[in-house]
Design an enzyme around this catalytic site. Structure first.
Site, PDB file in Angstrom:
ATOM      1  N   LYS A   1      40.775   8.821  16.348  1.00 35.76           N
ATOM      2  CA  LYS A   1      39.824   9.670  15.643  1.00 35.76           C
ATOM      3  C   LYS A   1      39.447  10.887  16.496  1.00 35.76           C
ATOM      4  O   LYS A   1      40.312  11.686  16.796  1.00 35.76           O
ATOM      5  CB  LYS A   1      38.607   8.825  15.237  1.00 35.76           C
ATOM      6  CG  LYS A   1      38.963   7.469  14.617  1.00 35.76           C
ATOM      7  CD  LYS A   1      39.559   7.548  13.236  1.00 35.76           C
ATOM      8  CE  LYS A   1      40.127   6.229  12.724  1.00 35.76           C
ATOM      9  NZ  LYS A   1      39.190   5.094  12.738  1.00 35.76           N
TER      10      LYS A   1
ATOM     11  N   ARG B   1      55.474  -2.904  30.039  1.00 34.98           N
ATOM     12  CA  ARG B   1      54.437  -3.486  29.178  1.00 34.98           C
ATOM     13  C   ARG B   1      53.140  -3.670  29.965  1.00 34.98           C
ATOM     14  O   ARG B   1      52.068  -3.889  29.398  1.00 34.98           O
ATOM     15  CB  ARG B   1      54.917  -4.814  28.565  1.00 34.98           C
ATOM     16  CG  ARG B   1      53.917  -5.395  27.585  1.00 34.98           C
ATOM     17  CD  ARG B   1      54.450  -6.472  26.634  1.00 34.98           C
ATOM     18  NE  ARG B   1      55.607  -7.198  27.083  1.00 34.98           N
ATOM     19  CZ  ARG B   1      55.602  -8.184  27.981  1.00 34.98           C
ATOM     20  NH1 ARG B   1      54.453  -8.559  28.531  1.00 34.98           N
ATOM     21  NH2 ARG B   1      56.722  -8.790  28.311  1.00 34.98           N
TER      22      ARG B   1
ATOM     23  N   TYR C   1      32.696  -1.012  10.757  1.00 33.74           N
ATOM     24  CA  TYR C   1      34.006  -0.603  10.258  1.00 33.74           C
ATOM     25  C   TYR C   1      34.684  -1.798   9.590  1.00 33.74           C
ATOM     26  O   TYR C   1      34.704  -2.899  10.145  1.00 33.74           O
ATOM     27  CB  TYR C   1      34.848  -0.085  11.436  1.00 33.74           C
ATOM     28  CG  TYR C   1      36.288   0.162  11.092  1.00 33.74           C
ATOM     29  CD1 TYR C   1      36.633   1.096  10.122  1.00 33.74           C
ATOM     30  CD2 TYR C   1      37.305  -0.538  11.719  1.00 33.74           C
ATOM     31  CE1 TYR C   1      37.962   1.316   9.799  1.00 33.74           C
ATOM     32  CE2 TYR C   1      38.638  -0.319  11.405  1.00 33.74           C
ATOM     33  CZ  TYR C   1      38.952   0.609  10.439  1.00 33.74           C
ATOM     34  OH  TYR C   1      40.258   0.828  10.112  1.00 33.74           O
TER      35      TYR C   1
ATOM     36  N   ASP D   1      31.180   0.161  19.771  1.00 36.89           N
ATOM     37  CA  ASP D   1      32.262   0.990  19.257  1.00 36.89           C
ATOM     38  C   ASP D   1      31.725   2.418  19.215  1.00 36.89           C
ATOM     39  O   ASP D   1      30.875   2.747  18.386  1.00 36.89           O
ATOM     40  CB  ASP D   1      32.657   0.496  17.857  1.00 36.89           C
ATOM     41  CG  ASP D   1      33.867   1.238  17.295  1.00 36.89           C
ATOM     42  OD1 ASP D   1      34.040   2.423  17.624  1.00 36.89           O
ATOM     43  OD2 ASP D   1      34.614   0.620  16.514  1.00 36.89           O
TER      44      ASP D   1
HETATM   45  C1  LIG Z   1      39.268   3.702  12.673  1.00 35.72           C
HETATM   46  C2  LIG Z   1      38.256   2.879  13.356  1.00 35.72           C
HETATM   47  C3  LIG Z   1      38.625   1.729  14.064  1.00 35.72           C
HETATM   48  C4  LIG Z   1      40.058   1.226  14.090  1.00 35.72           C
HETATM   49  O1  LIG Z   1      40.857   2.053  14.868  1.00 35.72           O
HETATM   50  P1  LIG Z   1      42.446   2.220  14.622  1.00 35.72           P
HETATM   51  O2  LIG Z   1      42.807   3.211  15.681  1.00 35.72           O
HETATM   52  O3  LIG Z   1      42.617   2.722  13.228  1.00 35.72           O
HETATM   53  O4  LIG Z   1      43.074   0.892  14.833  1.00 35.72           O
HETATM   54  C5  LIG Z   1      37.640   1.037  14.749  1.00 35.72           C
HETATM   55  N1  LIG Z   1      36.351   1.441  14.714  1.00 35.72           N
HETATM   56  C6  LIG Z   1      35.957   2.531  14.029  1.00 35.72           C
HETATM   57  C7  LIG Z   1      34.519   2.918  14.029  1.00 35.72           C
HETATM   58  C8  LIG Z   1      36.887   3.287  13.329  1.00 35.72           C
HETATM   59  O5  LIG Z   1      36.485   4.360  12.640  1.00 35.72           O
END
Ligand SMILES: *Cc1c(COP(=O)(O)O)cnc(C)c1O
Length: 361
Positions: free
Chosen positions: A193, A46, A97, A168
């Site tokens: 993504k 972990r 988001y 982000d």
């Molecule tokens: C999808 C997304 C997230 C969340 O990520 P997960 O991997 O689905 O938990 C955070 N920020 C942005 C801009 C996203 O598109």
């Protein structure tokens, strides 16, 4: 491989592999274990796993800092928000988001922090919200409205107010934008993504600058270990494998997006095209309101109607179908994630779907 003159396209292929020694595997192994023989540097899985470390080397290198892999983008965001002192204030884009807003609303309801939402297209509004804030958390471009922020200016303003800037960087990827180099203190990714890029896993990452010193890095690392917000080694391996082709995928997806954005401007079913001029994401407002947008999404055959983005497969979705999406996101807005298919197939499919709303108001 520490040669800084190598292009990121080369580094992304070659970093995060076993040492080039006779007999070593060329590809990184997937280390499936719950624990390690006693008295080594890591005692339990972990806390650390060599497959994460290889992924972290590549993501950290591309962003110009040190990375930590997380179970998901949301787990990574929760670790970033754990840096906010109890009772602190977080400044957030009103079109961040929806999951990020959801998490911060929860933390606010628990009394942990306060959220201030701003229109990031107005730098003065960001700056006015900063006094007393602990963290400015930005997206650029924002999801799904694709608003773009001057990150260097935002970093200066945040630091003047004594706040940290986290960014982000999911939509831009480090190949198009490196927030740490622009002054950000933290970068966060949904590796789910574009970085992994194949719509086959969920994973996140936090990246901190080397100069942040051990203290902040250790806090984020401790958060991951104590909350158990860890990725599976198989997901980490798949993400690293996907990451190898980031540059070529992004190049094709961007070229496709540029072509599609220009053609969408002239389509009679389209009311507005939102496209920053780069990247693989486009948002369009279509005729016929929410129903029209739903019909377009249900009609495409090449484009996948699904709620994600950044894969090799093009996807589209009406964002307001999610109750958490802010009311200032138009009902008729479709978010398009442009993949790497042949652009003429994408256009034929999408324009035919848009034809079904061309006669609407
Ligand atoms: C999808 C997304 C997230 C969340 O990520 P997960 O991997 O689905 O938990 C955070 N920020 C942005 C801009 C996203 O598109």
């Amino acid at each position: 491989m520490d040669d800084p003159v190598l292009h990121p396209a080369t580094r992304v292929v070659h970093l995060g592999r076993p040492a080039r020694e006779p007999g070593n595997p060329v590809g990184p192994p997937i280390v499936l274990t719950s624990t390690y023989a006693a008295d080594g540097p890591v005692d339990y899985a972990r806390v650390g796993n060599p497959t994460w470390t290889e992924l972290e080397q590549v993501v950290g290198d591309l962003e110009g800092g040190r990375a930590l892999a997380f179970a998901s983008g949301m787990a990574a965001l929760a670790a970033v928000f754990s840096l906010v002192p109890r009772g602190g204030t977080v400044v957030l884009p009103r079109h961040a988001y929806s999951g990020t807003g959801w998490l911060l609303d929860d933390l606010e309801a628990l009394g942990d922090l306060t959220v201030r939402r701003v229109d990031v297209t107005d730098p003065a509004e960001i700056e006015a919200a900063l006094p007393g804030a602990s963290l400015l958390h930005l997206e650029s471009p924002t999801n799904p409205m694709l608003e773009v922020v001057d990150l260097a200016r935002a970093a200066e303003a945040a630091h003047r107010a004594g706040a940290l800037l986290s960014v982000d960087n999911t939509f831009a990827t480090p190949l198009l934008q490196q927030p740490l180099a622009l002054g950000a203190d933290v970068v966060v990714h949904s590796v789910t993504k574009l970085l992994s890029g194949h719509s086959d896993l969920v994973l996140g990452a936090v990246v901190l600058p080397d100069e942040a010193g051990r203290e902040r890095f250790e806090r984020v690392h401790r958060h991951r270990s104590s909350r158990g917000a860890i990725p599976g080694p198989v997901e980490a391996w798949l993400a690293l494998r996907g990451l190898r082709t980031l540059e070529v995928r992004l190049e094709r997806a961007q070229a496709n997006a540029a072509t599609l954005a220009a053609r969408l401007e002239g389509h009679p079913g389209v009311l507005e095209v939102r496209y920053p001029g780069w990247g693989a994401m486009i948002a369009v407002r279509v005729r016929g309101g929410a129903d029209g947008a739903e019909r377009v999404a249900a009609t495409t055959r090449v484009w996948v109607h699904a709620t994600s983005l950044g894969g090799v497969d093009s996807q589209l979705e009406r964002r307001r179908r999610h109750p958490l999406e802010p009311a200032t996101v138009p009902e008729d807005l479709l978010r398009l994630s442009v993949g790497i298919e042949h652009v003429e197939d994408l256009w034929r499919d999408l324009s035919a779907a848009l034809d079904t709303v061309a006669g609407e108001a």
